[in-house]
Write a protein that holds these residues in place. Sequence first.
Motif, PDB file in Angstrom:
ATOM      1  N   ARG A  71      52.289  99.351 -31.654  1.00  0.00           N
ATOM      2  CA  ARG A  71      52.606  98.202 -32.281  1.00  0.00           C
ATOM      3  C   ARG A  71      51.874  96.996 -32.613  1.00  0.00           C
ATOM      4  O   ARG A  71      50.763  96.976 -32.127  1.00  0.00           O
ATOM      5  CB  ARG A  71      53.827  97.585 -31.417  1.00  0.00           C
ATOM      6  N   THR A  72      52.115  96.648 -33.834  1.00  0.00           N
ATOM      7  CA  THR A  72      51.287  95.329 -34.138  1.00  0.00           C
ATOM      8  C   THR A  72      51.855  94.170 -34.085  1.00  0.00           C
ATOM      9  O   THR A  72      53.345  94.260 -34.279  1.00  0.00           O
ATOM     10  CB  THR A  72      50.671  95.511 -35.542  1.00  0.00           C
ATOM     11  N   PHE A  73      51.325  93.068 -34.074  1.00  0.00           N
ATOM     12  CA  PHE A  73      52.007  91.622 -33.865  1.00  0.00           C
ATOM     13  C   PHE A  73      51.175  90.644 -34.619  1.00  0.00           C
ATOM     14  O   PHE A  73      49.960  91.026 -34.825  1.00  0.00           O
ATOM     15  CB  PHE A  73      52.091  91.202 -32.574  1.00  0.00           C
ATOM     16  N   ALA A  74      51.585  89.773 -35.460  1.00  0.00           N
ATOM     17  CA  ALA A  74      51.127  88.629 -35.919  1.00  0.00           C
ATOM     18  C   ALA A  74      50.357  87.666 -34.832  1.00  0.00           C
ATOM     19  O   ALA A  74      50.659  87.723 -33.660  1.00  0.00           O
ATOM     20  CB  ALA A  74      51.989  87.978 -36.866  1.00  0.00           C
ATOM     21  N   PHE A  75      49.159  87.323 -35.288  1.00  0.00           N
ATOM     22  CA  PHE A  75      48.719  86.369 -34.179  1.00  0.00           C
ATOM     23  C   PHE A  75      49.535  85.324 -33.576  1.00  0.00           C
ATOM     24  O   PHE A  75      49.497  84.971 -32.296  1.00  0.00           O
ATOM     25  CB  PHE A  75      47.174  85.580 -34.834  1.00  0.00           C
ATOM     26  N   ALA A  76      50.330  84.750 -34.304  1.00  0.00           N
ATOM     27  CA  ALA A  76      51.407  83.869 -34.029  1.00  0.00           C
ATOM     28  C   ALA A  76      52.532  84.363 -32.940  1.00  0.00           C
ATOM     29  O   ALA A  76      52.936  83.590 -32.403  1.00  0.00           O
ATOM     30  CB  ALA A  76      52.291  83.271 -35.378  1.00  0.00           C
ATOM     31  N   ASP A  77      52.317  85.662 -32.788  1.00  0.00           N
ATOM     32  CA  ASP A  77      53.448  86.236 -31.917  1.00  0.00           C
ATOM     33  C   ASP A  77      52.728  86.904 -30.755  1.00  0.00           C
ATOM     34  O   ASP A  77      53.215  88.101 -30.051  1.00  0.00           O
ATOM     35  CB  ASP A  77      54.273  87.254 -32.631  1.00  0.00           C
ATOM     36  N   ALA A  78      51.487  86.169 -30.354  1.00  0.00           N
ATOM     37  CA  ALA A  78      50.945  86.826 -29.159  1.00  0.00           C
ATOM     38  C   ALA A  78      51.721  86.837 -27.733  1.00  0.00           C
ATOM     39  O   ALA A  78      51.352  87.761 -27.128  1.00  0.00           O
ATOM     40  CB  ALA A  78      49.360  86.040 -29.106  1.00  0.00           C
ATOM     41  N   VAL A  79      52.298  85.960 -27.722  1.00  0.00           N
ATOM     42  CA  VAL A  79      53.143  85.705 -26.524  1.00  0.00           C
ATOM     43  C   VAL A  79      54.293  87.233 -26.263  1.00  0.00           C
ATOM     44  O   VAL A  79      54.094  87.692 -25.401  1.00  0.00           O
ATOM     45  CB  VAL A  79      54.257  84.407 -26.516  1.00  0.00           C
ATOM     46  N   GLU A  80      54.723  87.561 -27.497  1.00  0.00           N
ATOM     47  CA  GLU A  80      55.560  88.525 -27.587  1.00  0.00           C
ATOM     48  C   GLU A  80      54.611  89.886 -27.330  1.00  0.00           C
ATOM     49  O   GLU A  80      55.156  90.991 -26.694  1.00  0.00           O
ATOM     50  CB  GLU A  80      56.182  88.840 -28.904  1.00  0.00           C
ATOM     51  N   ALA A  81      53.619  90.111 -27.849  1.00  0.00           N
ATOM     52  CA  ALA A  81      52.639  91.141 -27.813  1.00  0.00           C
ATOM     53  C   ALA A  81      52.138  91.181 -26.265  1.00  0.00           C
ATOM     54  O   ALA A  81      52.378  92.365 -25.755  1.00  0.00           O
ATOM     55  CB  ALA A  81      51.565  91.153 -28.558  1.00  0.00           C
ATOM     56  N   HIS A  82      51.871  90.342 -25.547  1.00  0.00           N
ATOM     57  CA  HIS A  82      51.494  90.354 -24.296  1.00  0.00           C
ATOM     58  C   HIS A  82      52.659  90.429 -23.326  1.00  0.00           C
ATOM     59  O   HIS A  82      52.505  91.015 -22.382  1.00  0.00           O
ATOM     60  CB  HIS A  82      50.796  88.954 -23.836  1.00  0.00           C
ATOM     61  N   ALA A  83      53.701  90.102 -23.581  1.00  0.00           N
ATOM     62  CA  ALA A  83      55.139  90.512 -23.107  1.00  0.00           C
ATOM     63  C   ALA A  83      55.285  92.003 -22.967  1.00  0.00           C
ATOM     64  O   ALA A  83      55.713  92.570 -21.901  1.00  0.00           O
ATOM     65  CB  ALA A  83      56.199  89.658 -23.363  1.00  0.00           C
ATOM     66  N   LEU A  84      55.027  92.725 -24.249  1.00  0.00           N
ATOM     67  CA  LEU A  84      54.998  94.003 -24.277  1.00  0.00           C
ATOM     68  C   LEU A  84      54.163  94.814 -23.367  1.00  0.00           C
ATOM     69  O   LEU A  84      54.208  95.692 -22.602  1.00  0.00           O
ATOM     70  CB  LEU A  84      54.965  94.417 -25.738  1.00  0.00           C
ATOM     71  N   ILE A  85      53.065  94.396 -23.380  1.00  0.00           N
ATOM     72  CA  ILE A  85      51.859  94.914 -22.590  1.00  0.00           C
ATOM     73  C   ILE A  85      52.137  94.772 -21.067  1.00  0.00           C
ATOM     74  O   ILE A  85      51.739  95.679 -20.332  1.00  0.00           O
ATOM     75  CB  ILE A  85      50.513  94.555 -23.095  1.00  0.00           C
ATOM     76  N   ASP A  86      52.637  93.703 -20.959  1.00  0.00           N
ATOM     77  CA  ASP A  86      52.910  93.339 -19.318  1.00  0.00           C
ATOM     78  C   ASP A  86      53.931  94.576 -18.823  1.00  0.00           C
ATOM     79  O   ASP A  86      54.061  94.627 -17.621  1.00  0.00           O
ATOM     80  CB  ASP A  86      53.653  91.946 -19.348  1.00  0.00           C
ATOM     81  N   SER A  87      54.955  94.789 -19.881  1.00  0.00           N
ATOM     82  CA  SER A  87      56.049  95.610 -19.481  1.00  0.00           C
ATOM     83  C   SER A  87      55.870  97.052 -19.029  1.00  0.00           C
ATOM     84  O   SER A  87      56.545  97.692 -18.245  1.00  0.00           O
ATOM     85  CB  SER A  87      57.127  95.644 -20.644  1.00  0.00           C
ATOM     86  N   GLY A  88      54.603  97.398 -19.415  1.00  0.00           N
ATOM     87  CA  GLY A  88      54.212  98.786 -19.202  1.00  0.00           C
ATOM     88  C   GLY A  88      54.834  99.820 -19.858  1.00  0.00           C
ATOM     89  O   GLY A  88      54.740 101.039 -19.739  1.00  0.00           O
TER      90      GLY A  88
END
Length: 329
Positions: A299-316
């Motif tokens: 999945r891709t995210f905008a830079f402005a959505d880095a929080v959401e992107a990191h939440a996804l990677i934390d979810s495993g």
Amino acid sequence: MVAIEIDRPGGPDVLKPGTRPVPVPASDEILIRVEAAGINGPDVLQRKGHYNPPPGASDIPGLEIAGRVAAIGGSVTAFAVGDLVAALVTGGGYADYAIANEKVTFAVPKGLSITEAAALPETFMTVWLNLCDRGGFKAGESVLIHGGASGIGTTATMLARQLGASKIITTVSSPAQQEASLRLGADVAVNYLEEDFVAVAKNATGGAGVDIILDIIAGDYVARNYDSAAMNGRIMQISVLKGPAKDLDLWPMLFKRLTHSGTTLRSRSHDDKKAILDQLEQHVWPLIANGLVKPEIYRTFAFADAVEAHALIDSGTHIGKIVLLNPPA
């Protein structure tokens, strides 16, 4: 320029947009207008306060980028302004502009999009370093890959398959990840929440054990890796997501003549990294050009959505790489 900064150690919410000066390249450096930046485990560890940047590196997270050359230092000869490139950086990737040394910058390989190119440097170089360079992988050997659905895991699975592994075993945490891992080349994908990977690895290798183990987990996996390994097996420690080893008996290491090796890529010299990159260009770029291997983008995210992107990677729950996109100025 806008950069995604780490406000304080913690969860994804500590990532905040900030303003920084555009960096100025030194004589052997390149200024890249970042269009895509891969997210990696070291970014997460840095965000949590467990992995500080090496001396002189940017405190902005982000270790792999792709984009266009915006400026070059006086001694740079391999690239010109406007070239489409990817690079391994020691930090600074989550920003409009980032600095890369010329030695670890390369033209986007034929067959890859800008997004895929940004997911390549840190991951492919780490896998090659541990599997082939330090791990000494040879065709016909068996491989156990922990975190089989991660960026490291998906890349290692594809490369091991193309390089002639006799048996590829991965550990994953869901049926969807099992399916993806098998699609990418694993012979056996173990759901570690339901099965004992030690027993499965031994069964899959006829009781012999596994020749090479790539581990990003550590914790209680260390002792279990020793149990899973074959005689003269090699355990390559890439990360320590579960912390220090637990209940570790070193007797299996002695009895089996095991090698347990650890390394990080970020602190290596530019010359060391260039040597790894040269190996990839020789052995892996042709596989990419022929469509046999490429980064698995989840999945891709905008830079402005880095929080959401990191939440996804934390979810495993992801499969492959997560990439931040930054549209051209």
